[in-house]
Design a protein around this motif. Structure first.
Motif, PDB file in Angstrom:
ATOM      1  N   ILE A  98     -35.045  19.413 -24.735  1.00  0.00           N
ATOM      2  CA  ILE A  98     -35.128  18.606 -25.951  1.00  0.00           C
ATOM      3  C   ILE A  98     -35.625  17.215 -25.567  1.00  0.00           C
ATOM      4  O   ILE A  98     -35.024  16.519 -24.752  1.00  0.00           O
ATOM      5  N   ASN A  99     -36.736  16.824 -26.166  1.00  0.00           N
ATOM      6  CA  ASN A  99     -37.296  15.490 -25.939  1.00  0.00           C
ATOM      7  C   ASN A  99     -36.946  14.610 -27.127  1.00  0.00           C
ATOM      8  O   ASN A  99     -37.473  14.793 -28.226  1.00  0.00           O
ATOM      9  N   GLN A 107     -27.498  12.991 -20.160  1.00  0.00           N
ATOM     10  CA  GLN A 107     -26.221  13.573 -20.541  1.00  0.00           C
ATOM     11  C   GLN A 107     -25.987  13.410 -22.046  1.00  0.00           C
ATOM     12  O   GLN A 107     -25.789  12.309 -22.532  1.00  0.00           O
ATOM     13  N   PRO A 108     -25.990  14.513 -22.828  1.00  0.00           N
ATOM     14  CA  PRO A 108     -25.695  14.415 -24.250  1.00  0.00           C
ATOM     15  C   PRO A 108     -24.207  14.632 -24.508  1.00  0.00           C
ATOM     16  O   PRO A 108     -23.455  15.012 -23.607  1.00  0.00           O
ATOM     17  N   ALA A 109     -23.800  14.416 -25.739  1.00  0.00           N
ATOM     18  CA  ALA A 109     -22.485  14.851 -26.196  1.00  0.00           C
ATOM     19  C   ALA A 109     -22.661  16.188 -26.905  1.00  0.00           C
ATOM     20  O   ALA A 109     -23.547  16.327 -27.751  1.00  0.00           O
ATOM     21  N   PHE A 168     -27.596  12.752 -28.918  1.00  0.00           N
ATOM     22  CA  PHE A 168     -28.350  12.072 -27.863  1.00  0.00           C
ATOM     23  C   PHE A 168     -27.748  10.688 -27.630  1.00  0.00           C
ATOM     24  O   PHE A 168     -28.328   9.646 -27.983  1.00  0.00           O
ATOM     25  N   VAL A 169     -26.577  10.677 -27.001  1.00  0.00           N
ATOM     26  CA  VAL A 169     -25.805   9.436 -26.863  1.00  0.00           C
ATOM     27  C   VAL A 169     -26.354   8.517 -25.788  1.00  0.00           C
ATOM     28  O   VAL A 169     -25.951   7.349 -25.716  1.00  0.00           O
ATOM     29  N   ASN A 170     -27.253   9.009 -24.958  1.00  0.00           N
ATOM     30  CA  ASN A 170     -27.812   8.175 -23.889  1.00  0.00           C
ATOM     31  C   ASN A 170     -29.252   7.762 -24.142  1.00  0.00           C
ATOM     32  O   ASN A 170     -30.016   7.497 -23.208  1.00  0.00           O
ATOM     33  N   GLY A 171     -29.629   7.735 -25.417  1.00  0.00           N
ATOM     34  CA  GLY A 171     -30.916   7.174 -25.784  1.00  0.00           C
ATOM     35  C   GLY A 171     -32.092   8.103 -25.577  1.00  0.00           C
ATOM     36  O   GLY A 171     -31.925   9.291 -25.266  1.00  0.00           O
ATOM     37  N   PRO A 212     -33.689  26.482 -30.881  1.00  0.00           N
ATOM     38  CA  PRO A 212     -34.998  26.621 -30.241  1.00  0.00           C
ATOM     39  C   PRO A 212     -34.887  26.383 -28.744  1.00  0.00           C
ATOM     40  O   PRO A 212     -33.918  25.778 -28.281  1.00  0.00           O
ATOM     41  N   LEU A 213     -35.891  26.836 -27.986  1.00  0.00           N
ATOM     42  CA  LEU A 213     -35.880  26.632 -26.542  1.00  0.00           C
ATOM     43  C   LEU A 213     -36.493  25.306 -26.141  1.00  0.00           C
ATOM     44  O   LEU A 213     -36.235  24.813 -25.046  1.00  0.00           O
ATOM     45  N   SER A 214     -37.318  24.735 -26.998  1.00  0.00           N
ATOM     46  CA  SER A 214     -37.874  23.409 -26.719  1.00  0.00           C
ATOM     47  C   SER A 214     -38.259  22.745 -28.028  1.00  0.00           C
ATOM     48  O   SER A 214     -38.685  23.429 -28.963  1.00  0.00           O
ATOM     49  N   LEU A 215     -38.067  21.446 -28.088  1.00  0.00           N
ATOM     50  CA  LEU A 215     -38.508  20.702 -29.256  1.00  0.00           C
ATOM     51  C   LEU A 215     -38.537  19.225 -28.930  1.00  0.00           C
ATOM     52  O   LEU A 215     -37.874  18.752 -27.995  1.00  0.00           O
ATOM     53  N   THR A 216     -39.332  18.501 -29.705  1.00  0.00           N
ATOM     54  CA  THR A 216     -39.354  17.047 -29.692  1.00  0.00           C
ATOM     55  C   THR A 216     -38.866  16.576 -31.041  1.00  0.00           C
ATOM     56  O   THR A 216     -39.296  17.077 -32.080  1.00  0.00           O
ATOM     57  N   THR A 217     -37.932  15.629 -31.047  1.00  0.00           N
ATOM     58  CA  THR A 217     -37.329  15.198 -32.298  1.00  0.00           C
ATOM     59  C   THR A 217     -37.084  13.698 -32.302  1.00  0.00           C
ATOM     60  O   THR A 217     -36.925  13.077 -31.245  1.00  0.00           O
ATOM     61  N   ASN A 218     -37.064  13.121 -33.516  1.00  0.00           N
ATOM     62  CA  ASN A 218     -36.674  11.725 -33.665  1.00  0.00           C
ATOM     63  C   ASN A 218     -35.295  11.597 -34.298  1.00  0.00           C
ATOM     64  O   ASN A 218     -34.849  10.498 -34.617  1.00  0.00           O
ATOM     65  N   GLN A 219     -34.619  12.730 -34.493  1.00  0.00           N
ATOM     66  CA  GLN A 219     -33.279  12.733 -35.047  1.00  0.00           C
ATOM     67  C   GLN A 219     -32.251  12.432 -33.961  1.00  0.00           C
ATOM     68  O   GLN A 219     -32.438  12.796 -32.797  1.00  0.00           O
ATOM     69  N   ALA A 220     -31.140  11.821 -34.340  1.00  0.00           N
ATOM     70  CA  ALA A 220     -30.113  11.430 -33.366  1.00  0.00           C
ATOM     71  C   ALA A 220     -29.335  12.618 -32.831  1.00  0.00           C
ATOM     72  O   ALA A 220     -28.634  12.505 -31.813  1.00  0.00           O
TER      73      ALA A 220
END
Length: 282
Positions: free
Chosen positions: A278-279, A234-236, A250-253, A198-206
């Motif tokens: 990605i939020n 910065q993600p991995a 989402f390694v930086n929280g 997707p081009l944008s999303l909000t998620t609570n998944q790691a």
């Protein structure tokens, strides 16, 4: 409803073979269809519905192999007239419709003719939710494309079997067929273009999975490179060059992460996608 094997492996081309055998009501045989899904799920689905469902789909017949691919981006949200405290997501509040998007795909479906007109594609189906694998057990999807005497190939139905029925239901999901394409576009008209969903999303998944398989190539196979775009955390990125999908960790929280996809075709031409936002809010 009687069905028979839809394809044969022969030396003739796909379209003349189908027209000659009358398998598609003696009409020219399109190789690609597209349209819109628009329907509701039953109220008994999990989470409790009904859910409104809508979104684009595409089906491509793969020559004389007897196979087809199908994909759809199905956005679902709670219907306003049924929302109540028992089916409102406590994490998003009473005004939320819990909108989310499922990407649904059959990669190698079997095609059969429907004796009363039209055809059917059946195969194992993959389902994601907002870019991450959906928590559903193994499922099969059957796609029927049919029509009437005045407008051929005008209707589409989807029917899930297996784990996906807890969310999509066991009944038929309905939609419409747009104008079919009667031949594969000439390769010279296809551009190399990076497309990621997707081009944008909000998620609570790691982590989430981004998908660049919708990208197109003007010259041979593609190489895929997902990159961090400036302005976000910065993600991995877990990826390989020949895989159109990448995992974003989402390694930086919590916060906003920005990612882009760059593709390279066999001639060396490149294309970069729009920035994916990605939020991450655990």
């Amino acid at each position: 409803m009687t069905r028979q094997t839809f394809w044969r492996t022969v030396g003739t081309s796909l379209i003349p073979m189908l027209a000659a055998t009358g398998l598609l009501a003696q009409a020219p045989a399109p190789t690609q269809y597209s349209g819109i899904i628009q329907d509701y799920t039953p109220a008994t689905n999990s989470p409790a519905g009904p859910w409104e469902m809508r979104g684009p789909w595409k089906l491509t017949l793969q020559g004389a192999s007897g196979k087809a691919t199908f994909s759809a981006a199905l956005t679902m949200e709670l219907s306003d007239y049924t929302r109540n405290p028992s089916n409102i997501d406590s994490t998003t509040g009473s005004t939320s419709r819990m909108q989310h998007t499922h990407h649904i795909a059959i990669d190698d479906g079997t095609v059969t003719q429907i004796s009363t007109g039209g055809f059917e594609v059946t195969g194992p189906v993959s389902v994601t939710k907002d870019g991450s694998p959906a928590p559903l057990t193994a499922s099969t999807l059957t796609v029927d494309i049919t029509g009437g005497t005045s407008v051929e190939f005008s209707n589409i139905t989807l029917k899930f079997v297996g784990g996906a029925t807890v969310h999509f239901g066991t009944g038929l999901i309905h939609g419409a067929v747009g104008s079919p394409i009667t031949s594969v576009p000439d390769a010279t008209q296809i551009t190399t273009s990076a497309i990621v969903t997707p081009l944008s999303l909000t998620t609570n998944q790691a982590s989430v999975v981004l998908d660049g398989s919708g990208s197109t190539s003007a010259s041979g196979s593609l190489q895929y490179l997902f990159e961090v775009a400036p302005g976000g955390k910065q993600p991995a990125l877990l990826q390989t060059a020949n895989n159109p999908k990448a995992t974003v960790d989402f390694v930086n929280g919590p916060g906003t992460y920005l990612v882009q996809l760059m593709i390279t075709d066999a001639s060396g031409k490149t294309s970069t996608s729009s920035v994916v936002t990605i939020n991450y809010q655990p």
